[in-house]
Write an enzyme that holds these catalytic residues in place. Structure first.
Site, short mmCIF file in Angstrom:
data_model
loop_
_atom_site.label_atom_id
_atom_site.label_comp_id
_atom_site.label_asym_id
_atom_site.label_seq_id
_atom_site.Cartn_x
_atom_site.Cartn_y
_atom_site.Cartn_z
N ASP A 38 34.99 101.54 -27.83
CA ASP A 38 33.55 101.36 -27.70
C ASP A 38 33.19 99.98 -28.23
O ASP A 38 33.59 99.60 -29.35
CB ASP A 38 32.78 102.44 -28.48
N HIS B 276 36.93 101.75 -32.23
CA HIS B 276 35.88 100.73 -32.18
C HIS B 276 36.49 99.36 -32.44
O HIS B 276 37.27 99.18 -33.39
CB HIS B 276 34.79 101.03 -33.20
#
Length: 269
Positions: free
Chosen positions: A77, A226
């Site tokens: 992400d 992430h």
């Protein structure tokens, strides 16, 4: 005549009771759901439970692959750039591993050169919405606008028109938002392996990231990482190499969807 009249009254009563139920069902379709699951352990798959499994099946969504195949689907992400995506891309290139990057509007505007590199190196770019909202709290039209803005800007940067995968911001969704996204051509992609890695002021070192991944890994895992995490960037190479040694194969989300649809396809990596 009396019989017909009685039947009409009975029908009206049934409709009277049916209407509130129909309204309730419509309202419930937008009840916020927060993605979660029982973590995988000792090679056993993560389990989201019957309710989520049914909802995902109904809307063509995915969160893991075949439990009998030692395949892994690596996803990231990208809400904003923190200086580590280039290292992650270097590692993926060196190890010949495909990944999917779910980007926001902020990321597209602030790091277009990295988005271009993702596409040029064969990675999938997914939609993470433009403003990262709770989509259960915005209208159908605003959801479509959020998704289209990301798609259009990604096309402008990369030249690639199509965008197939969506990850809902914060893992919050509803059956309404899933239906809208699917109508727009998106498949929801959730995940079966994750940990708290996004707090940039609470990084604990590469070993922490490595241990968290290895302790939850399982066949068919969809990893959520992430790119803002220094720990992830530093650990990724060892994670990939050690999992390859354990017999795991890294595949793309396109492979996952082909597999889900029962289409036989060659192993890419």
């Amino acid at each position: 005549m009396k019989t017909i009249f009685k039947l009409l009254i009975a029908l009206n009563i049934l409709l009277l009771f049916a209407l509130p139920a129909a309204v309730s069902a419509e309202e419930n379709s937008n009840s916020p759901l927060h993605w979660g699951f029982k973590k995988g352990r000792n090679g056993r798959q993560a389990d989201a439970g019957r309710m989520f499994e049914v909802i995902l099946e109904d809307h063509g969504a995915v969160y893991k692959g075949d439990k009998k195949s030692k395949d892994i689907y690596l996803t990231f992400d990208n809400g904003y750039e923190n200086g580590y995506t280039e290292k992650i891309l270097d590692t993926l290139r060196e190890e010949k591993v495909p990944a999917a990057f779910f980007v926001t509007g902020h990321y597209l505007e602030s790091a277009p050169e990295l988005v271009s590199r993702m596409a040029n190196e064969g990675h999938i770019i997914g939609n993470h919405s433009w403003h990262h909202p709770d989509m259960t709290k915005i209208s159908d039209e605003k959801i479509m606008k959020e998704l289209e803005m990301v798609r259009a800007e990604t096309e402008r940067i990369t030249g690639k028109k199509d965008m197939a995968y969506l990850r809902p911001p914060r893992g919050i969704f509803s059956e309404r938002t899933m239906a809208i996204a699917r109508e727009a051509g998106y498949t929801h992609v959730f995940w079966s392996l994750a940990f708290v890695d996004w707090n940039t002021d609470q990084q604990r070192g590469a070993q922490y990231s490595y241990d968290k991944i290895m302790s939850q890994i399982h066949p068919g895992a969809v990893l959520l990482l992430h790119t803002v995490s220094k720990d992830n960037a530093d650990a990724l190479g060892k994670v990939i190499r050690d999992l390859k040694e354990q017999g795991y194969t890294f595949k793309s989300l396109d492979d996952l969807m082909l597999s889900k649809n029962g289409i036989k396809h060659p192993m890419m990596y």
